[in-house]
Design an enzyme around this catalytic site. Sequence first.
Site, PDB file in Angstrom:
ATOM      1  N   HIS A   1      -1.077   0.223 -10.001  1.00  9.48           N
ATOM      2  CA  HIS A   1      -1.752  -0.739  -9.106  1.00  9.48           C
ATOM      3  C   HIS A   1      -2.284  -1.969  -9.860  1.00  9.48           C
ATOM      4  O   HIS A   1      -3.494  -2.183  -9.944  1.00  9.48           O
ATOM      5  CB  HIS A   1      -2.879  -0.049  -8.313  1.00  9.48           C
ATOM      6  CG  HIS A   1      -3.202  -0.766  -7.015  1.00  9.48           C
ATOM      7  ND1 HIS A   1      -3.651  -0.136  -5.877  1.00  9.48           N
ATOM      8  CD2 HIS A   1      -3.133  -2.083  -6.680  1.00  9.48           C
ATOM      9  CE1 HIS A   1      -3.840  -1.010  -4.915  1.00  9.48           C
ATOM     10  NE2 HIS A   1      -3.533  -2.219  -5.377  1.00  9.48           N
TER      11      HIS A   1
ATOM     12  N   ARG B   1       0.857  -1.178   0.000  1.00 15.34           N
ATOM     13  CA  ARG B   1       0.000   0.000   0.000  1.00 15.34           C
ATOM     14  C   ARG B   1       0.896   1.232   0.000  1.00 15.34           C
ATOM     15  O   ARG B   1       1.926   1.264   0.698  1.00 15.34           O
ATOM     16  CB  ARG B   1      -0.902   0.022   1.236  1.00 15.34           C
ATOM     17  CG  ARG B   1      -2.113  -0.898   1.164  1.00 15.34           C
ATOM     18  CD  ARG B   1      -3.140  -0.453   0.125  1.00 15.34           C
ATOM     19  NE  ARG B   1      -4.309  -1.311   0.082  1.00 15.34           N
ATOM     20  CZ  ARG B   1      -4.470  -2.366  -0.719  1.00 15.34           C
ATOM     21  NH1 ARG B   1      -3.510  -2.700  -1.562  1.00 15.34           N
ATOM     22  NH2 ARG B   1      -5.577  -3.089  -0.693  1.00 15.34           N
TER      23      ARG B   1
ATOM     24  N   GLU C   1      -3.303   7.589  -4.052  1.00 15.76           N
ATOM     25  CA  GLU C   1      -3.743   6.994  -5.305  1.00 15.76           C
ATOM     26  C   GLU C   1      -5.050   7.590  -5.797  1.00 15.76           C
ATOM     27  O   GLU C   1      -5.934   7.792  -4.961  1.00 15.76           O
ATOM     28  CB  GLU C   1      -3.953   5.481  -5.057  1.00 15.76           C
ATOM     29  CG  GLU C   1      -3.188   4.632  -6.016  1.00 15.76           C
ATOM     30  CD  GLU C   1      -3.163   3.185  -5.591  1.00 15.76           C
ATOM     31  OE1 GLU C   1      -2.277   2.809  -4.800  1.00 15.76           O
ATOM     32  OE2 GLU C   1      -4.036   2.448  -6.048  1.00 15.76           O
TER      33      GLU C   1
HETATM   34  C1  GLV Z   1      -5.046  -5.155  -3.875  1.00 17.51           C
HETATM   35  O1  GLV Z   1      -4.360  -4.190  -3.742  1.00 17.51           O
HETATM   36  C2  GLV Z   1      -5.563  -5.929  -2.793  1.00 17.51           C
HETATM   37  O2  GLV Z   1      -5.375  -5.563  -1.618  1.00 17.51           O
HETATM   38  O3  GLV Z   1      -6.228  -6.936  -3.069  1.00 17.51           O
END
Ligand code: GLV
Length: 319
Positions: free
Chosen positions: A285, A238, A267
Site C-alpha cells: 500500500h 482498494r 490488509e
Molecule cells: C490511499 O489509499 C488513499 O485512499 O488515500
Amino acid sequence: MSRVVVTGRIPDAAIEKLRAEHDVDAWQGPESIGREELLRRVAGAEAIVSLLTERIDAELLDAAGPQLKVVANVAVGYDNIDVPACTERGVVATNTPGVLTDATADIALSLILMATRRLGEGERLIRSGQAWKWGMFFLLGSGLQGKTLGVVGMGGIGQATARRAKAFGMEIVYQSRSEIDSEIAAELGAQRVDLDELLAVSDVVSLHCPYGPATHHLIGAEQLAAMKSSAYLVNTARGPIVDEAALASALREGQIAGAGLDVYENEPTVHPALLELDNVVLLPHLGSATVETRTAMAMLAAENALALLSGERPPTPIG
Ligand code: GLV
C-alpha cells in the site's frame, strides 16, 4: 480552542497548523492506535483527523459526543468512514482528493511495468543467489506498445494513469459512472466502454474506482475468466474490489498472465495463495507514499478540519 484528535502520526507541518489554533491530541505511537484507546481519546473532540487504518463508525462518533463537527480523513478513499452515520449526527466528513493523484498513478504504472516485464521475479532471482546469465529467452515479459489499457473508474487517478500509459504507447479504454471531459477523452484517445467489453479487449486492466457495496468483488472469478489469458490486472484502489481467492486461482491456472497489487482484501494480511505465486507483484500500500504527497494530504486534512471548526466551508468535503 477546540479539541482535535489525530488518530495516528502525520507530518509535523500539519500538526503545527492545527496547534496554532487548537488543542491537539495526536497519537504518537509507532503502532496504530488501538480501538479502545481511540474510543477513549475521541471523547470531547470537535474534530477528528483520521487515517485510513481507523474505522470511523457510529460507535466511534457516539464516543466522541454531540460536539463533534468534522472527521477529516487523510486519504482520498473513505471506505473507513460511515458517511451516513456522520451525516445523521451533523458531522461533516472530508477527504484529500487531487493531492495524491500523481503519486498513485506513478505506482499504478510501476505495477504495470513490474508485472508485464517480470521485474519482481528478476529481483528475487538475483537476491536468491541463483546462477543466471543473459539469454535470448530469459525472463521474457510483454511490451506495452500498441497494447490496450482498460481503466476501471476514470476519475483523477484513472486519468493520470491513462496519461502515463499513453506515453508508453498504449491505447486507452475506460469504464466509468460518467463520461469524462471530452477534451481529456480526445487528448487520451480514450474510449468509454462497459465493463464486459473492457475486460474482453484489455491487455492490462487497472482499477481506480472507489470501494463500496457497488464495487465489492467487482472483479471476481467470472470477470477474471472474461479477461484475455495474456492480460494483467493491477489494483491500486482498494483490496476488496477484487476477490483475492479468485485472483489467486486465476493466476495459478494461467487464466490471466499476471497481476500487480498495492492493496489487499484484508490488509495488512495478504492471501497466502498469492504469496506462493511468481506472476504477481505485491506492494505494501505505497500509492501515496512520498514525502511530498503525504505532507500535502495531511495539510489538506488540517485545512478541512480548521475550516469546519471556524464555521467555514471545507475545501474538500465528501459528497
Ligand atoms: C490511499 O489509499 C488513499 O485512499 O488515500
